[in-house]
Design a protein around this motif. Sequence first.
Motif, PDB file in Angstrom:
ATOM      1  N   UNK A 117       0.855  -1.183   0.000  1.00 28.60           N
ATOM      2  CA  UNK A 117       0.000   0.000   0.000  1.00 28.60           C
ATOM      3  C   UNK A 117       0.894   1.238   0.000  1.00 28.60           C
ATOM      4  N   UNK A 118       0.602   2.155  -0.917  1.00 27.37           N
ATOM      5  CA  UNK A 118       1.392   3.381  -0.987  1.00 27.37           C
ATOM      6  C   UNK A 118       0.477   4.591  -0.828  1.00 27.37           C
ATOM      7  N   UNK A 142       0.190  -7.331  -4.819  1.00 29.80           N
ATOM      8  CA  UNK A 142      -0.801  -6.326  -5.211  1.00 29.80           C
ATOM      9  C   UNK A 142      -0.335  -4.964  -4.736  1.00 29.80           C
ATOM     10  N   UNK A 143      -0.509  -3.970  -5.589  1.00 33.41           N
ATOM     11  CA  UNK A 143      -0.227  -2.589  -5.235  1.00 33.41           C
ATOM     12  C   UNK A 143      -1.553  -1.890  -4.968  1.00 33.41           C
ATOM     13  N   UNK A 144      -1.644  -1.223  -3.849  1.00 30.75           N
ATOM     14  CA  UNK A 144      -2.856  -0.499  -3.460  1.00 30.75           C
ATOM     15  C   UNK A 144      -2.491   0.968  -3.295  1.00 30.75           C
ATOM     16  N   UNK A 145      -3.223   1.828  -3.963  1.00 30.32           N
ATOM     17  CA  UNK A 145      -2.987   3.266  -3.839  1.00 30.32           C
ATOM     18  C   UNK A 145      -3.865   3.795  -2.714  1.00 30.32           C
ATOM     19  N   UNK A 170      -6.973   6.953 -14.137  1.00 28.97           N
ATOM     20  CA  UNK A 170      -5.578   6.805 -14.562  1.00 28.97           C
ATOM     21  C   UNK A 170      -5.020   5.415 -14.220  1.00 28.97           C
ATOM     22  N   UNK A 171      -5.478   4.824 -13.123  1.00 24.95           N
ATOM     23  CA  UNK A 171      -4.989   3.519 -12.670  1.00 24.95           C
ATOM     24  C   UNK A 171      -6.170   2.577 -12.448  1.00 24.95           C
ATOM     25  N   UNK A 175      -6.274  -1.146  -6.982  1.00 23.24           N
ATOM     26  CA  UNK A 175      -7.214  -0.890  -5.904  1.00 23.24           C
ATOM     27  C   UNK A 175      -6.873   0.432  -5.225  1.00 23.24           C
ATOM     28  N   UNK A 176      -7.900   1.120  -4.778  1.00 21.31           N
ATOM     29  CA  UNK A 176      -7.747   2.430  -4.146  1.00 21.31           C
ATOM     30  C   UNK A 176      -8.356   2.378  -2.749  1.00 21.31           C
TER      31      UNK A 176
END
Length: 180
Positions: A117-118, A142-145, A170-171, A175-176
């Motif tokens: 998560x970033x 998984x990358x989570x914004x 944009x993404x 996941x957000x």
Amino acid sequence: RKSEVIKIINRFEKINYNNIGIKFQPFKYDKIALENFSWYDTYKELFIQKKDWAEIILQSKNTFKNVWLDLFDIYSVEILEQNINKIYGLKLQASVLENLEIFNSLLKININNKKLMINISGYKIIDIEKIIFNLNQLNANELIIQIGYQSYPTKLEDSALNKILLIKEKFPLTRLCFAD
């Protein structure tokens, strides 16, 4: 310190929620601040040794579905590495997204089964694209914004709610989540 954290874990254990997780923020006082910083002594007082983190994380893994680590410095990466099999996900605050010491240390660790998560608060879309491109080298599962400006009380104009549609557009495959 460890005993206080264990008490908190035991209190949260009583919450009846199927997907409950816990996030820790390990850090070492001399890695995140200089001695003349006003909070340095507080950071030093809050410091938890590696062996104590191992016990805290083990108990948390046995208690909660997910254990997360918020990485602030190289010490927190060492805690991750020593407890990698018990960690579900990692979080990087906006302030460390471009920290090469943390990034290069993470490159040496296999996190391909971890969530990453970033928090991109304050970043422009073009900068977020570059950050995501770089972080994809870590091969996280998984990358989570995460958006949201964490302040209390947060002013509406600081909340980043107006960025949600733009970021989703944009993404679209990412996941957000929102933190405030």
